[in-house]
Write a protein that holds these residues in place. Structure first.
Motif, PDB file in Angstrom:
ATOM      1  N   TRP A 195       0.807  -1.228   0.000  1.00 55.47           N
ATOM      2  CA  TRP A 195       0.000   0.000   0.000  1.00 55.47           C
ATOM      3  C   TRP A 195       0.841   1.280   0.000  1.00 55.47           C
ATOM      4  O   TRP A 195       0.319   2.379  -0.176  1.00 55.47           O
ATOM      5  N   ALA A 196       2.150   1.137   0.202  1.00 58.40           N
ATOM      6  CA  ALA A 196       3.006   2.314   0.401  1.00 58.40           C
ATOM      7  C   ALA A 196       3.589   2.845  -0.906  1.00 58.40           C
ATOM      8  O   ALA A 196       4.069   2.074  -1.742  1.00 58.40           O
ATOM      9  N   ASN A 197       3.551   4.153  -1.065  1.00 60.94           N
ATOM     10  CA  ASN A 197       4.201   4.820  -2.183  1.00 60.94           C
ATOM     11  C   ASN A 197       5.711   4.553  -2.100  1.00 60.94           C
ATOM     12  O   ASN A 197       6.319   4.727  -1.050  1.00 60.94           O
ATOM     13  N   LYS A 198       6.295   4.117  -3.197  1.00 64.59           N
ATOM     14  CA  LYS A 198       7.695   3.688  -3.184  1.00 64.59           C
ATOM     15  C   LYS A 198       8.670   4.843  -2.936  1.00 64.59           C
ATOM     16  O   LYS A 198       9.817   4.639  -2.548  1.00 64.59           O
ATOM     17  N   GLU A 199       8.219   6.077  -3.151  1.00 69.15           N
ATOM     18  CA  GLU A 199       9.095   7.233  -2.909  1.00 69.15           C
ATOM     19  C   GLU A 199       8.871   7.842  -1.526  1.00 69.15           C
ATOM     20  O   GLU A 199       9.818   8.187  -0.832  1.00 69.15           O
ATOM     21  N   THR A 200       7.589   7.961  -1.123  1.00 70.50           N
ATOM     22  CA  THR A 200       7.283   8.665   0.134  1.00 70.50           C
ATOM     23  C   THR A 200       6.977   7.719   1.298  1.00 70.50           C
ATOM     24  O   THR A 200       7.088   8.103   2.460  1.00 70.50           O
ATOM     25  N   GLY A 201       6.547   6.482   0.985  1.00 67.84           N
ATOM     26  CA  GLY A 201       6.122   5.554   2.030  1.00 67.84           C
ATOM     27  C   GLY A 201       4.684   5.742   2.471  1.00 67.84           C
ATOM     28  O   GLY A 201       4.179   4.994   3.323  1.00 67.84           O
ATOM     29  N   ASN A 202       4.003   6.750   1.895  1.00 67.72           N
ATOM     30  CA  ASN A 202       2.617   7.024   2.304  1.00 67.72           C
ATOM     31  C   ASN A 202       1.601   6.096   1.654  1.00 67.72           C
ATOM     32  O   ASN A 202       1.811   5.593   0.545  1.00 67.72           O
ATOM     33  N   SER A 203       0.489   5.895   2.333  1.00 67.90           N
ATOM     34  CA  SER A 203      -0.644   5.205   1.712  1.00 67.90           C
ATOM     35  C   SER A 203      -1.254   6.141   0.667  1.00 67.90           C
ATOM     36  O   SER A 203      -0.850   7.305   0.549  1.00 67.90           O
ATOM     37  N   GLN A 204      -2.261   5.645  -0.061  1.00 71.96           N
ATOM     38  CA  GLN A 204      -2.716   6.377  -1.251  1.00 71.96           C
ATOM     39  C   GLN A 204      -3.762   7.449  -0.991  1.00 71.96           C
ATOM     40  O   GLN A 204      -3.922   8.363  -1.790  1.00 71.96           O
ATOM     41  N   HIS A 205      -4.527   7.327   0.108  1.00 71.86           N
ATOM     42  CA  HIS A 205      -5.724   8.169   0.229  1.00 71.86           C
ATOM     43  C   HIS A 205      -5.855   8.873   1.569  1.00 71.86           C
ATOM     44  O   HIS A 205      -5.208   8.520   2.551  1.00 71.86           O
ATOM     45  N   PHE A 206      -6.735   9.877   1.552  1.00 71.18           N
ATOM     46  CA  PHE A 206      -7.067  10.633   2.761  1.00 71.18           C
ATOM     47  C   PHE A 206      -8.391  10.081   3.285  1.00 71.18           C
ATOM     48  O   PHE A 206      -9.458  10.348   2.718  1.00 71.18           O
ATOM     49  N   TRP A 207      -8.293   9.306   4.352  1.00 71.50           N
ATOM     50  CA  TRP A 207      -9.474   8.627   4.904  1.00 71.50           C
ATOM     51  C   TRP A 207     -10.108   9.494   5.987  1.00 71.50           C
ATOM     52  O   TRP A 207      -9.434   9.972   6.896  1.00 71.50           O
TER      53      TRP A 207
END
Length: 414
Positions: A241-253
């Motif tokens: 689920w993690a962005n390969k550059e930032t490590g963040n998930s994709q959405h604002f829940w």
């Protein structure tokens, strides 16, 4: 003869008409009696108390809050019962206090051990119900409650961390910080330090650790463009689920952001006025308020996936909305937020009442369209996609919504 027969038929006919008329009258009477259902939740009370009574009717045992089939030490009772404690303080209705006490009484044994809790799981969610103990111990002075709080404090001391000091959400979710975790742990940790840690150096270290969690989540999870925060951050960037550059998930829940907002206004209750991190958290809260207001729907509610209101499958969600309402109302009352945000809270609350609150004939209050659960990773794997968030269970009266609804109702004095 024929004439007599006809008269007989007329009399019989009149007899049946009379019976039909009488039974019709009786039927009306019966309908009226059925319609007068006894109000088990009086409608002349404030919404906060009406929801408290409704929850007690739904879950006669507080250990079964959250639709449980067996008692468990978990975060939802901590949230709901903290809201109950504030209603009790206003009403002095002892049955509310007894309900709060019953949870701790059942889950904390005579030695102070917490039933169903495992320290080795290092799960931040388990800290939240410590708030119940923080409330009860000064009133009861029961040693077992103090010992249980010490166990939770010990967990915070041994909680694994990212390389820059952020608490992992759970041991089974290594290298990950989630927005949820700040609400689960930081208000308890700050309050426990203030009230129970005597060593001044240790107390300051806890305050610094608490503030650091907010600094790190802002650093790693905040989207500079929208000001919204991603649900999770994986330092290792290994999760699918993690962005390969930032490590963040994709959405604002919605609820993830809701947890974060509540964590800020609540932790400020316990952080010393002179702590240098205090002003930073207030700054973060103001950035949060602006970004969240920008994605508020015209109904006053917020969407499950916050910034994708018009996308197919998205829905106006109750738990996040209730959390934002509470955050804004309390933030204004405490002087952290501009008064304009009280209008945002009032609009949101009106939206909840108009669109998501229903009242049964017997007075029981329901909060509808609650996202039942959402997370990242695990088994079965939760990939954090848009489709994932919109397809998780939706139900009524989820405690992650009813608790914040009670808190919001109290803040707005509705």
């Amino acid at each position: 003869m024929k004439k007599h027969k006809t008269r007989h038929h007329v009399l019989v006919g009149l007899f049946f008409v009379l019976i039909a008329f009488t039974s019709c009258k009786d039927g009306k009477k019966d309908t009226k009696e059925v319609a007068t259902v006894e109000k088990v939740v009086p409608e002349n009370l404030k919404w906060s108390e009406r929801m408290v009574l409704s929850e007690m009717l739904r879950f006669p045992k507080p250990s079964l809050l959250d639709f449980r089939t067996s008692p468990k030490w978990s975060y939802t009772p901590g949230l709901v019962l903290s809201a109950f404690s504030k209603v009790y303080e206003q009403t002095n209705n002892k049955k509310y206090y007894d309900y709060i006490y019953a949870y701790a009484d059942e889950l904390i044994d005579s030695t102070g051990a917490i039933e169903t809790y495992k320290l080795e799981n290092q799960n931040l969610d388990m800290i939240k119900s410590g708030d119940v103990l923080l409330y009860l111990y000064p009133k009861t002075k029961e040693e077992r409650f103090l010992k249980a709080m010490q166990t939770l404090d010990n967990q915070m001391e041994s909680q694994p961390k990212t390389s820059d000091g952020g608490y992992w959400h759970k041991k089974i979710y290594p290298h990950q910080m989630w927005l949820d975790g700040l609400y689960m742990a930081e208000p308890f940790h700050a309050r426990y330090a203030r009230d129970y840690i005597e060593d001044e150096a240790k107390k300051q270290k806890i305050y610094n650790d608490v503030v650091l969690q907010f600094d790190l989540i802002q650093k790693h999870s905040r989207d500079e463009k929208s000001g919204l925060l991603y649900h999770g951050w994986d330092e290792s960037k290994e999760q699918k689920w993690a962005n390969k550059e930032t490590g963040n998930s994709q959405h604002f829940w919605s609820r993830g952001m809701g947890w974060y907002g509540m964590s800020m206004v609540d932790v400020l209750d316990f952080l010393p006025e002179n702590h240098p991190g205090r002003e930073r958290i207030i700054t973060y809260l103001n950035q949060f308020a602006e970004a969240t207001t920008n994605v508020q729907d015209e109904t006053g509610l917020w969407w499950q996936v916050l910034n994708q209101g018009n996308r197919e499958g998205n829905y106006l969600e109750a738990t996040g909305t209730a959390m934002f309402t509470y955050t804004f109302a309390k933030g204004v009352r405490k002087g952290y937020l501009d008064k304009k945000y009280l209008d945002v809270a009032e609009k949101a609350y009106a939206g909840l009442l108009e669109n998501l609150i229903t009242v049964e004939e017997n007075g029981v209050v329901n909060l509808n369209k609650c996202c039942g659960v959402a997370g990242l990773g695990g088994n079965p794997y939760r990939d954090g996609s848009y489709e994932y968030y919109i397809n998780e269970m939706i139900r009524s009266n989820d405690p992650k919504g009813t608790g914040p609804f009670i808190l919001a109702s109290l803040e707005l004095n509705k």
